[in-house]
Design a protein around this motif. Structure first.
Motif, PDB file in Angstrom:
ATOM      1  N   ILE A 566      65.936  40.698  14.711  1.00 53.20           N
ATOM      2  CA  ILE A 566      65.447  41.890  15.408  1.00 53.20           C
ATOM      3  C   ILE A 566      64.221  42.346  14.619  1.00 53.20           C
ATOM      4  CG2 ILE A 566      66.008  44.246  16.084  1.00 53.20           C
ATOM      5  CD1 ILE A 566      68.962  43.305  16.189  1.00 53.20           C
ATOM      6  N   ASP A 567      63.076  42.348  15.299  1.00 55.71           N
ATOM      7  CA  ASP A 567      61.796  42.533  14.622  1.00 55.71           C
ATOM      8  C   ASP A 567      61.395  44.012  14.708  1.00 55.71           C
ATOM      9  OD1 ASP A 567      58.939  42.680  14.316  1.00 55.71           O
ATOM     10  OD2 ASP A 567      58.850  40.498  14.531  1.00 55.71           O
ATOM     11  N   ALA A 568      61.617  44.758  13.618  1.00 54.90           N
ATOM     12  CA  ALA A 568      61.396  46.216  13.678  1.00 54.90           C
ATOM     13  C   ALA A 568      59.934  46.570  13.989  1.00 54.90           C
ATOM     14  CB  ALA A 568      61.880  46.867  12.396  1.00 54.90           C
ATOM     15  N   PRO A 569      58.941  45.983  13.294  1.00 56.93           N
ATOM     16  CA  PRO A 569      57.563  46.334  13.674  1.00 56.93           C
ATOM     17  C   PRO A 569      57.262  45.935  15.116  1.00 56.93           C
ATOM     18  CG  PRO A 569      57.589  45.167  11.574  1.00 56.93           C
ATOM     19  CD  PRO A 569      58.979  45.085  12.123  1.00 56.93           C
ATOM     20  N   GLY A 570      57.841  44.818  15.580  1.00 49.88           N
ATOM     21  CA  GLY A 570      57.626  44.385  16.964  1.00 49.88           C
ATOM     22  C   GLY A 570      58.107  45.447  17.948  1.00 49.88           C
ATOM     23  N   VAL A 571      59.275  46.014  17.700  1.00 54.04           N
ATOM     24  CA  VAL A 571      59.824  47.042  18.599  1.00 54.04           C
ATOM     25  C   VAL A 571      59.028  48.337  18.474  1.00 54.04           C
ATOM     26  CG1 VAL A 571      61.853  48.482  19.068  1.00 54.04           C
ATOM     27  CG2 VAL A 571      62.155  46.057  18.545  1.00 54.04           C
ATOM     28  N   HIS A 572      58.729  48.722  17.230  1.00 55.04           N
ATOM     29  CA  HIS A 572      58.090  50.023  17.006  1.00 55.04           C
ATOM     30  C   HIS A 572      56.632  50.066  17.468  1.00 55.04           C
ATOM     31  CE1 HIS A 572      61.152  51.408  13.733  1.00 55.04           C
ATOM     32  NE2 HIS A 572      61.680  51.278  14.932  1.00 55.04           N
ATOM     33  N   TYR A 573      56.003  48.901  17.576  1.00 52.83           N
ATOM     34  CA  TYR A 573      54.611  48.871  18.037  1.00 52.83           C
ATOM     35  C   TYR A 573      54.522  48.306  19.459  1.00 52.83           C
ATOM     36  CZ  TYR A 573      52.840  50.025  13.348  1.00 52.83           C
ATOM     37  OH  TYR A 573      52.548  50.656  12.157  1.00 52.83           O
ATOM     38  N   ASN A 574      55.652  48.258  20.134  1.00 49.34           N
ATOM     39  CA  ASN A 574      55.664  47.702  21.487  1.00 49.34           C
ATOM     40  C   ASN A 574      55.197  48.773  22.479  1.00 49.34           C
ATOM     41  OD1 ASN A 574      56.232  46.500  23.917  1.00 49.34           O
ATOM     42  ND2 ASN A 574      58.201  45.651  23.260  1.00 49.34           N
ATOM     43  N   PRO A 575      54.036  48.552  23.156  1.00 43.41           N
ATOM     44  CA  PRO A 575      53.504  49.590  24.052  1.00 43.41           C
ATOM     45  C   PRO A 575      54.429  49.871  25.231  1.00 43.41           C
ATOM     46  CG  PRO A 575      52.214  47.569  24.189  1.00 43.41           C
ATOM     47  CD  PRO A 575      53.202  47.357  23.094  1.00 43.41           C
ATOM     48  N   ARG A 576      55.383  48.981  25.462  1.00 44.47           N
ATOM     49  CA  ARG A 576      56.341  49.226  26.539  1.00 44.47           C
ATOM     50  C   ARG A 576      57.207  50.459  26.233  1.00 44.47           C
ATOM     51  NH1 ARG A 576      58.445  45.677  30.210  1.00 44.47           N
ATOM     52  NH2 ARG A 576      57.781  43.819  29.116  1.00 44.47           N
ATOM     53  N   TYR A 577      57.444  50.699  24.965  1.00 42.56           N
ATOM     54  CA  TYR A 577      58.341  51.810  24.596  1.00 42.56           C
ATOM     55  C   TYR A 577      57.603  52.991  23.973  1.00 42.56           C
ATOM     56  CZ  TYR A 577      61.254  47.694  24.930  1.00 42.56           C
ATOM     57  OH  TYR A 577      61.816  46.526  25.373  1.00 42.56           O
ATOM     58  N   TRP A 578      56.416  52.723  23.411  1.00 40.49           N
ATOM     59  CA  TRP A 578      55.694  53.786  22.712  1.00 40.49           C
ATOM     60  C   TRP A 578      54.257  53.841  23.206  1.00 40.49           C
ATOM     61  CZ3 TRP A 578      59.067  56.530  19.910  1.00 40.49           C
ATOM     62  CH2 TRP A 578      60.211  55.887  19.436  1.00 40.49           C
ATOM     63  N   GLU A 579      53.884  55.020  23.683  1.00 41.22           N
ATOM     64  CA  GLU A 579      52.513  55.161  24.144  1.00 41.22           C
ATOM     65  C   GLU A 579      51.598  55.194  22.922  1.00 41.22           C
ATOM     66  OE1 GLU A 579      52.476  58.304  27.000  1.00 41.22           O
ATOM     67  OE2 GLU A 579      50.272  58.245  27.009  1.00 41.22           O
ATOM     68  N   ASN A 580      50.467  54.547  22.975  1.00 44.54           N
ATOM     69  CA  ASN A 580      49.572  54.489  21.813  1.00 44.54           C
ATOM     70  C   ASN A 580      50.321  54.182  20.525  1.00 44.54           C
ATOM     71  OD1 ASN A 580      47.007  54.874  22.645  1.00 44.54           O
ATOM     72  ND2 ASN A 580      47.215  57.120  22.730  1.00 44.54           N
ATOM     73  N   PRO A 581      50.968  53.038  20.459  1.00 47.96           N
ATOM     74  CA  PRO A 581      51.889  52.817  19.333  1.00 47.96           C
ATOM     75  C   PRO A 581      51.249  52.886  17.952  1.00 47.96           C
ATOM     76  CG  PRO A 581      51.575  50.788  20.589  1.00 47.96           C
ATOM     77  CD  PRO A 581      50.913  51.873  21.362  1.00 47.96           C
ATOM     78  N   GLU A 582      49.924  52.613  17.857  1.00 49.40           N
ATOM     79  CA  GLU A 582      49.280  52.618  16.543  1.00 49.40           C
ATOM     80  C   GLU A 582      49.075  54.042  16.022  1.00 49.40           C
ATOM     81  OE1 GLU A 582      48.193  49.845  14.948  1.00 49.40           O
ATOM     82  OE2 GLU A 582      48.742  48.434  16.538  1.00 49.40           O
ATOM     83  N   LYS A 583      49.159  55.024  16.919  1.00 46.53           N
ATOM     84  CA  LYS A 583      48.770  56.394  16.563  1.00 46.53           C
ATOM     85  C   LYS A 583      49.912  57.116  15.855  1.00 46.53           C
ATOM     86  CE  LYS A 583      46.568  60.387  18.693  1.00 46.53           C
ATOM     87  NZ  LYS A 583      47.425  61.497  18.433  1.00 46.53           N
ATOM     88  N   PHE A 584      49.568  57.878  14.819  1.00 51.76           N
ATOM     89  CA  PHE A 584      50.564  58.741  14.155  1.00 51.76           C
ATOM     90  C   PHE A 584      50.663  60.018  14.976  1.00 51.76           C
ATOM     91  CE2 PHE A 584      51.365  62.155  10.893  1.00 51.76           C
ATOM     92  CZ  PHE A 584      52.662  61.786  10.575  1.00 51.76           C
TER      93      PHE A 584
END
Ligand code: HEM
Length: 677
Positions: A566-584
């Motif tokens: 289970i790839d945590a950065p893959g999930v956390h930066y996945n635009p499907r789940y997070w809008e603008n994933p790179e943004k703090f």
């Protein structure tokens, strides 16, 4: 001779090719990375990443380096395979519904934890992280109740005291007086101005805070704050040359000559079967693919990397190695965390060699083990004393030992919940020490690194820091007369009043997940639905239902022994789940969000036992620190201003060890003026 070498090389190549083919067929040729060396194999840990366009080796930390855009988006699928010459078949996934389905299976032990991968954490004894099945269930049943209301109440107050002690011991009050003479400490040419405290690597502070938190609230240990120039630097340099001695110099030369003999033996012992085929293939393949441009340079680069690694291991012994200063428990723990991987890779006899790194490791492991034994004995005596009546206490064979314990020690016994509950509920000595070590290890680095990054991000985004401080002052208003720098009348009930501070911490964990990969293994052939494309159907309403709009789902048989990461950065930066994933953007945790796509603490029934501990600790630390000090990036332009992008690039540099570790987080703390603005 040459024929022999070529013959052997050919055999090894064929063997690896066969293993590789087997791995590809295990994952039914699911699209993904095809590598000569597996990043999870011992040579993979040593090899540096090789650049595009070859992409023959992405490096051990590739989930962190590539995140979603560099891996899953490239393959247009949220699950990708990884097959390499060591024959292991792996799937990496950033697909939340798939993870959920797998989690549901996990409880039926279809996808257990591959405990062999965690051997590195077993040397001080059995513990719940390295167990599965009944043994895990028993240890978890015993460990979980220790994370009780009482422990959190104590942790909440302990953190306030720890921050206060840090400020006092490091003389922050004095150093931030406008009259204080300018510091001699500079960072990249910047000298702190009056009113500022410059911390070149804030992990120096957060590591000690997190250790103090687990030691005090978890185990009732004394852990006084001691001012130190740089905790991490002291640990790194521990055992480095101090006073050269003529006979050590001679011995050093002897080592220099014998090293080339010792090193191959060590490698042969543990890694022969995998190291040689994979390493040779990587080198041959790399030279071959770059022919005729770079063969010599590449060979030298690989050789130089290995020689450098080899030299740090076998550095010359020094005075300090024979006459080491006594190591402190928190230093020992930090060094143990750092050297865990090496410790498991070498045969135990190597620890006795008079080699700098070996001696440092032996000392660190020895010190920690002795301390954990002492702690366990102390708690045992406490429980024994509780169970004996007065008569037995005064006359029995244990009277001397019990009498030697003073009331203070016994008091602490009451608080050491984690050990006490283990003793009372019948864990063996081996399990108690193993688990104590795990709580320390799991409980300090993860939180310490995350806290360092939270502070850095708040410094990089002053508007969010303002929002945070507004929340603190709205809960604890201040006027010049009433201002309490460290709020005295606080109780754990106040914790829920700081949702925005918790959101800042959560957003940091999303961007910098300390645990990068959470492995599961298929215990049997299992048919499961996997998506085959992550391209979103434009008609779909992906916000309301992440499953809607998927272009392709297929029933896929995951073969027995396949590792699913289970790839945590893959999930956390996945635009499907997070809008603008790179943004703090801490605000996203104040709104409705997909909770299943937030996995820093793992998933399912094996999720982190210390999640609330870490959250309470972090919120408490942040509110007391931010109430007194604002935090800023260090100027990095010649005119004394900050280029935020450059600063962010710098503090985002991280290496993947047991957890994600920041390279350097330099920050400035500036005393706030009161009352609140
Ligand atoms: C930011 C802080 C933390 C993060 C990101 C974190 C992350 C994780 C993750 C991802 C797992 C699951 C590993 C797996 O399934 O392979 C885990 C397990 C665990 N964590 Fe944490 N952790 C944190 C803090 C803590 C703290 C403070 C403690 C203890 C005081 C702790 C104790 C544990 C234990 C005992 C387990 C094993 C649970 C089990 O296997 O049943 N963790 N942690």
């Amino acid at each position: 001779m040459l024929e022999w070498i070529l013959g052997a090389t050919l055999v090894l190549l064929l063997l690896s090719l066969w293993r590789f083919r087997r791995a590809v067929s295990m994952v039914s040729n699911f699209p993904g990375l095809r590598l000569f060396v597996s990043p999870m194999s011992p040579p993979g840990l040593l090899l540096p990443a090789l650049p595009f366009p070859l992409f023959t080796y992405p490096g051990f930390s590739f989930p962190w380096e590539l995140k979603h855009a560099g891996l899953f988006a490239k393959f247009k699928c949220d699950t990708v395979s990884l097959c390499a010459g060591d024959g292991r078949a792996m799937l990496f996934t950033a697909d939340v519904p798939f993870i959920q389905r797998m989690s549901a299976f996990t409880s039926r032990e279809v996808f257990p934890k591959p405990v062999d991968e965690y051997k590195v954490l077993s040397y001080l004894g059995s513990n719940l992280v390295i167990c599965e099945g009944e043994s895990w269930r028993r240890q978890r049943r015993i460990g979980a109740p220790a994370f009780s209301k009482g422990m959190f109440e104590r942790l909440w107050l302990d953190m306030r005291d720890i921050v206060r002690e840090m400020v006092e011991q490091e003389r922050w009050q004095e150093r931030t007086e406008p009259t204080h003479p300018p510091s001699t400490l500079t960072y990249n040419g910047y000298t702190p101005q009056p009113g500022e405290v410059l911390v070149p690597h804030v992990v120096d502070l957060t590591l000690r805070m997190a250790l103090a938190a687990i030691a005090r609230a978890g185990f009732g240990m004394d852990f006084e704050w001691e001012a130190e120039e740089s905790f991490t630097k002291v640990c790194q340099e521990f055992g480095n040359p101090q006073r050269p001695h003529w006979w050590l110099t001679i011995l050093g030369w002897v080592y220099n000559f014998t090293d080339p003999l010792v090193a191959p033996v060590y490698h042969l012992f543990d890694q022969l079967s995998r190291a040689i085929p994979s390493a040779l293939i990587a080198t041959v393949a790399y030279v071959w693919t770059t022919w005729p441009l770079l063969p010599v340079r590449i060979s030298w680069a690989v050789a130089a990397y290995w020689v450098a690694e080899f030299l740090t291991m076998f550095a010359r012994p020094t005075e300090a190695d024979w006459n080491p200063r006594k190591i402190k428990v928190h230093e020992a723990l930090h060094l143990v965390a750092k050297d865990s991987t090496l410790r498991i890779a070498i045969p135990p006899w190597m620890m006795t060699l008079p080699i700098r790194r070996m001696r440092r490791m032996k000392l660190a492991f020895g010190t920690l083990e002795a301390e954990l034994k002492r702690l366990t004995d102390e708690r045992k005596m406490y429980h024994l004393r509780q169970s004996l009546d007065h008569e037995q206490l005064v006359k029995g064979p244990l009277r001397v030992k019990v009498a030697m314990m003073d009331e203070g020690d016994l008091e602490k016994g009451q608080v050491g919940n984690l050990v006490s509950s283990s003793i009372q509920k019948g864990l063996t000595d081996d399990e108690i020490i193993g688990n104590t070590y795990i709580y320390f290890l799991a409980g300090h680095e993860t939180t310490a690194h995350s806290l360092a990054w939270t502070l850095a991000l708040l410094a990089a985004y002053p508007e969010y820091q303002e929002e945070a401080i507004r929340e603190i002052y709205s809960v604890w208003p201040s006027t010049a007369e009433t201002f309490e720098p460290f709020y005295e009348n606080t109780t754990m009930d106040d914790y829920a009043k700081f949702p925005y501070i918790l959101a800042c911490y959560a957003e940091t964990l999303r961007l910098f997940p300390p645990v990068q990969m959470i492995p599961k293994v298929a215990a049997q052939d299992t048919c499961i639905s996997v998506e085959t494309s992550n391209e979103v159907n434009s008609n779909a309403e992906k916000e309301t239902d992440p499953l809607v709009g998927r272009n392709g789902q297929t029933e896929f048989v995951i073969k027995k022994d396949t590792i699913v990461m289970i790839d945590a950065p893959g999930v956390h930066y996945n635009p499907r789940y997070w809008e603008n994933p790179e943004k703090f953007d801490p605000g996203r945790f104040m709104r409705a969000y997909n909770k299943d796509a937030f996995i820093p603490f793992g998933v399912g029934h094996r999720a982190c036992l210390g999640r609330k501990f870490s959250e309470v600790e972090s919120v408490a630390m942040l509110i007391h620190l931010l109430r007194n000090y604002s935090v800023h990036l260090v100027p990095n332009r010649p005119d004394g201003t900050v280029d935020v992008d450059v600063a962010r690039q710098k503090f985002s540099k991280a290496s993947v060890r047991i957890t994600l570790t920041p390279a350097e987080v330099p920050l400035i703390f500036r005393r706030r003026s009161h009352p609140s603005p």
